[in-house]
Design an enzyme around this catalytic site. Structure first.
Site, PDB file in Angstrom:
ATOM      1  N   CYS A 119       3.888   7.552  -2.393  1.00 57.14           N
ATOM      2  CA  CYS A 119       2.425   7.451  -2.496  1.00 57.14           C
ATOM      3  C   CYS A 119       1.713   8.655  -1.882  1.00 57.14           C
ATOM      4  O   CYS A 119       0.558   8.919  -2.210  1.00 57.14           O
ATOM      5  CB  CYS A 119       1.927   6.171  -1.841  1.00 57.14           C
ATOM      6  SG  CYS A 119       2.539   4.695  -2.663  1.00 57.14           S
ATOM      7  N   HIS A 256      -5.782   7.236  -0.472  1.00 53.44           N
ATOM      8  CA  HIS A 256      -4.825   6.577  -1.358  1.00 53.44           C
ATOM      9  C   HIS A 256      -5.309   5.140  -1.592  1.00 53.44           C
ATOM     10  O   HIS A 256      -5.736   4.460  -0.664  1.00 53.44           O
ATOM     11  CB  HIS A 256      -3.447   6.583  -0.703  1.00 53.44           C
ATOM     12  CG  HIS A 256      -2.433   5.754  -1.420  1.00 53.44           C
ATOM     13  ND1 HIS A 256      -2.263   5.816  -2.785  1.00 53.44           N
ATOM     14  CD2 HIS A 256      -1.538   4.824  -0.967  1.00 53.44           C
ATOM     15  CE1 HIS A 256      -1.315   4.969  -3.137  1.00 53.44           C
ATOM     16  NE2 HIS A 256      -0.858   4.359  -2.061  1.00 53.44           N
ATOM     17  N   ASN A 286      -2.527   0.033  -7.206  1.00 53.31           N
ATOM     18  CA  ASN A 286      -1.868   1.132  -6.494  1.00 53.31           C
ATOM     19  C   ASN A 286      -1.034   1.924  -7.501  1.00 53.31           C
ATOM     20  O   ASN A 286      -0.012   1.442  -7.972  1.00 53.31           O
ATOM     21  CB  ASN A 286      -0.995   0.542  -5.379  1.00 53.31           C
ATOM     22  CG  ASN A 286      -0.281   1.617  -4.574  1.00 53.31           C
ATOM     23  OD1 ASN A 286      -0.287   2.796  -4.934  1.00 53.31           O
ATOM     24  ND2 ASN A 286       0.344   1.206  -3.483  1.00 53.31           N
TER      25      ASN A 286
HETATM   26  O1  UT7 Z   1       1.248   2.510  -1.349  1.00 49.75           O
HETATM   27  C1  UT7 Z   1       2.188   2.463  -0.331  1.00 49.75           C
HETATM   28  C2  UT7 Z   1       1.670   1.706   0.767  1.00 49.75           C
HETATM   29  N1  UT7 Z   1       1.672   0.282   0.478  1.00 49.75           N
HETATM   30  C3  UT7 Z   1       0.742  -0.435   1.005  1.00 49.75           C
HETATM   31  O2  UT7 Z   1      -0.161   0.107   1.610  1.00 49.75           O
HETATM   32  C4  UT7 Z   1       0.831  -1.927   0.938  1.00 49.75           C
HETATM   33  C5  UT7 Z   1       0.586  -2.456   2.305  1.00 49.75           C
HETATM   34  N2  UT7 Z   1       0.591  -3.887   2.401  1.00 49.75           N
HETATM   35  C6  UT7 Z   1      -0.371  -4.671   1.843  1.00 49.75           C
HETATM   36  O3  UT7 Z   1      -1.233  -4.183   1.153  1.00 49.75           O
HETATM   37  C7  UT7 Z   1      -0.359  -6.130   2.161  1.00 49.75           C
HETATM   38  O4  UT7 Z   1       0.584  -6.389   3.180  1.00 49.75           O
HETATM   39  C8  UT7 Z   1      -0.044  -7.024   0.944  1.00 49.75           C
HETATM   40  C9  UT7 Z   1      -1.203  -7.006  -0.009  1.00 49.75           C
HETATM   41  C10 UT7 Z   1       1.215  -6.545   0.268  1.00 49.75           C
HETATM   42  C11 UT7 Z   1       0.159  -8.480   1.387  1.00 49.75           C
HETATM   43  O5  UT7 Z   1      -0.985  -8.930   2.110  1.00 49.75           O
HETATM   44  P1  UT7 Z   1      -0.764  -9.688   3.495  1.00 49.75           P
HETATM   45  O6  UT7 Z   1      -2.098 -10.110   3.966  1.00 49.75           O
HETATM   46  O7  UT7 Z   1       0.029  -8.778   4.392  1.00 49.75           O
HETATM   47  O8  UT7 Z   1       0.033 -10.953   3.057  1.00 49.75           O
HETATM   48  P2  UT7 Z   1       1.502 -11.426   3.471  1.00 49.75           P
HETATM   49  O9  UT7 Z   1       2.545 -10.516   2.939  1.00 49.75           O
HETATM   50  O10 UT7 Z   1       1.495 -11.679   4.938  1.00 49.75           O
HETATM   51  O11 UT7 Z   1       1.591 -12.804   2.694  1.00 49.75           O
HETATM   52  C12 UT7 Z   1       0.694 -13.880   2.971  1.00 49.75           C
HETATM   53  C13 UT7 Z   1       1.060 -15.062   2.103  1.00 49.75           C
HETATM   54  C14 UT7 Z   1       2.532 -15.406   2.133  1.00 49.75           C
HETATM   55  O12 UT7 Z   1       2.640 -16.811   2.140  1.00 49.75           O
HETATM   56  P3  UT7 Z   1       2.983 -17.566   3.518  1.00 49.75           P
HETATM   57  O13 UT7 Z   1       4.295 -17.013   3.975  1.00 49.75           O
HETATM   58  O14 UT7 Z   1       1.854 -17.257   4.439  1.00 49.75           O
HETATM   59  O15 UT7 Z   1       3.034 -19.003   3.085  1.00 49.75           O
HETATM   60  C15 UT7 Z   1       3.045 -14.880   0.812  1.00 49.75           C
HETATM   61  O16 UT7 Z   1       4.163 -15.630   0.342  1.00 49.75           O
HETATM   62  O17 UT7 Z   1       0.748 -14.789   0.724  1.00 49.75           O
HETATM   63  C16 UT7 Z   1       1.870 -15.103  -0.091  1.00 49.75           C
HETATM   64  N3  UT7 Z   1       1.886 -14.184  -1.235  1.00 49.75           N
HETATM   65  C17 UT7 Z   1       1.217 -14.439  -2.379  1.00 49.75           C
HETATM   66  N4  UT7 Z   1       0.468 -15.458  -2.782  1.00 49.75           N
HETATM   67  C18 UT7 Z   1      -0.098 -15.396  -4.000  1.00 49.75           C
HETATM   68  C19 UT7 Z   1       2.501 -12.976  -1.335  1.00 49.75           C
HETATM   69  N5  UT7 Z   1       2.253 -12.437  -2.534  1.00 49.75           N
HETATM   70  C20 UT7 Z   1       1.456 -13.315  -3.199  1.00 49.75           C
HETATM   71  C21 UT7 Z   1       0.867 -13.306  -4.476  1.00 49.75           C
HETATM   72  N6  UT7 Z   1       0.099 -14.353  -4.820  1.00 49.75           N
HETATM   73  N7  UT7 Z   1       0.998 -12.275  -5.316  1.00 49.75           N
END
Ligand code: UT7
Length: 329
Positions: A119, A256, A286
Site C-alpha cells: 500500500c 492512503h 482500499n
Molecule cells: O492498506 C493496508 C493497511 N490496512 C489497513 O489499514 C486496514 C487496517 N484495519 C482496519 O481497517 C480494521 O481493523 C478493519 C476494518 C479491518 C476491521 O475493523 P475493526 O474495528 O478492527 O474490527 P475487528 O477486526 O475488531 O472486528 C470486529 C467484529 C468481529 O466480530 P467479534 O469478534 O467482535 O464478534 C469480526 O468478526 O466484526 C466482525 N467482522 C465483520 N462483521 C461484518 C469482521 N469483518 C466483518 C464483516 N462484516 N465484513
C-alpha cells in the site's frame, strides 16, 4: 555575484486515473458473504469499490491511467524516460508490469521497472522517481500505482474481501530547475520506512518461490490498525521537520485510502483540519498502491488541488512499509 547552486525539483505536470467497469456496492457484497452495508460503512467508510473483469489486468488499468496523466501533462511517449509501476498484483511474475506499460504506451527509450511496497508503493515510487530526476540522470517520469487486488482476495473471508478494490492512478513528474526553497514547485521531501518484523500481520500466503501459486491476502486488521496512525504520523512529522513546515501550511492532505477512521485519527493527531483531507475511500475502497494517485486525480480534476498548493501524501502497508512525501503542486 554568485548564483545559488542549481537545484533540480521533480515537478508534477499531470495526474490521471482509471477504474474497472464493474462497480460493486456493499449491498452486493452482502449477498456473497456474511456482512452488511452498516458494518462496512461504520468500520471503514467504504460504500463501493470497482472490481476488474476479464481482460482488465493491472497493466491495462495502468496504461489507461498513464494515458490520461500524459494528456493532462502535455507529454508524449517521446518525453518519458522513466516508468515506475508500484504494484503487488503484477500481470505476470515477469516481465515487470512497467515494461508492459512502457510497450503499450510506445515508449522505447529510458528505463521501466516495478516497485513493490504494497500500500505504500506509490509513495515509495514518487520518492524513487524524485531521486532519479533530481540526480539529473532522467528527465521525465511516469509514476503509476496500479492494482487488481480482487485477484488475490479470499472471497470467503469477510474480514478482508469487503475492504479492497481495483484501479490505477498515474502522475507525470518532470525535472525542472528550482531555487532550493520550499516555495519551489515539486517534491520537497520524502521519508520512507520499513520494518520486516511485522510480516505476519499483512501478507499473501503464496508466491513463485514458496507455494508456486499466487496465494491470498491475509490480514490481522486490528493489529494493522493499531500501528497505522503512529507510523504514518511519524513520517509526516519527519516531512514537516525537514521543510520547516507545519500542518497549518498544508493545503491538502491526501492519505492512503484504507480506512476513514485511520485517516481521521492521523489528521486529528497532527492538527490537520478536516476540510483539507481528500477522501475517496467511500468510492474506491482500499486500492493499495493505486489509492493515493486515484485520490490525487479526483481532487486535481475537480479543481481542489491547484498549482502552488502544498500537498502531503502518506501511506502504510504490508511489510510493514510506510512513508510520506510533501509536494508543492
Ligand atoms: O492498506 C493496508 C493497511 N490496512 C489497513 O489499514 C486496514 C487496517 N484495519 C482496519 O481497517 C480494521 O481493523 C478493519 C476494518 C479491518 C476491521 O475493523 P475493526 O474495528 O478492527 O474490527 P475487528 O477486526 O475488531 O472486528 C470486529 C467484529 C468481529 O466480530 P467479534 O469478534 O467482535 O464478534 C469480526 O468478526 O466484526 C466482525 N467482522 C465483520 N462483521 C461484518 C469482521 N469483518 C466483518 C464483516 N462484516 N465484513
Amino acid at each position: 555575484m554568485t548564483r545559488p547552486s542549481k537545484c533540480l525539483r521533480s515537478v508534477v505536470l499531470g495526474v490521471g486515473s482509471y477504474l474497472p467497469q464493474r462497480r460493486v456496492t456493499n449491498a452486493e457484497l452482502a449477498t456473497m458473504v456474511d456482512t452488511s452495508d452498516d458494518w462496512i460503512v461504520q468500520r471503514t467508510g467504504i460504500k463501493e469499490r470497482y472490481l476488474a473483469g476479464e481482460g482488465e489486468t493491472t497493466s491495462v488499468l495502468a496504461t489507461r491511467a498513464a494515458q490520461k496523466a500524459m494528456a493532462f501533462a502535455g507529454r508524449t511517449a517521446a518525453d518519458i524516460d522513466l516508468v515506475i509501476v508500484a504494484t503487488s498484483t503484477p500481470d505476470y511474475t515477469f516481465p515487470s508490469t512497467a515494461t508492459m506499460v512502457q510497450a503499450a504506451l510506445g515508449i522505447t527509450q529510458g528505463v521501466a521497472f516495478d516497485l513493490q511496497a504494497v500500500c505504500s508503493g506509490f509513495v515509495f515510487a514518487v520518492a524513487t522517481a524524485d531521486k532519479f530526476l533530481t540526480s539529473g540522470s532522467h528527465k521525465c517520469a511516469l509514476v503509476i500505482g496500479a492494482e487488481t487486488f480482487s485477484r488475490i482476495l479470499d472471497w470467503n473471508d469477510r474480514t478482508t474481501c469487503v475492504l479492497f478494490g481495483d484501479g490505477a492512478g498515474a502522475m507525470v513528474l518532470e525535472a525542472q530547475e528550482g531555487e532550493g526553497t520550499i516555495a519551489d514547485r515539486g517534491v520537497l521531501t520524502s521519508h520512507l520506512r520499513s520494518d520486516g518484523r511485522h510480516r505476519e500481520k499483512l501478507f499473501v500466503d503464496g508466491g513463485p518461490s514458496t507455494t508456486g501459486t499466487i496465494g491470498h491476502l491475509r490480514m490481522s486488521g486490528r493489529e494493522v490498525f493499531r500501528h497505522a496512525v503512529g507510523m504514518t504520523t511519524d513520517v509526516m512529522v519527519d516531512a514537516f521537520a525537514a521543510t520547516g513546515t507545519t500542518a497549518e501550511d498544508l493545503d491538502w492532505f491526501v492519505p492512503h485510502q484504507a480506512n476513514e477512521r485511520i485517516i481521521d485519527a492521523s489528521a486529528e493527531k497532527l492538527g490537520i483540519s478536516p476540510e483539507k483531507i481528500v477522501k475517496t475511500v467511500s468510492l474506491h475502497g482500499n486500492t493499495s498502491a493505486a489509492s493515493i494517485p486515484l485520490a490525487l486525480s479526483v481532487a486535481a480534476h475537480d479543481g481542489r488541488i491547484k498549482a502552488g498548493d502544498l500537498v502531503m501524501i502518506e501511506a502504510m502497508g504490508g511489510g510493514f512499509t510506510w512513508g510520506s512525501a510533501l509536494i508543492r503542486w
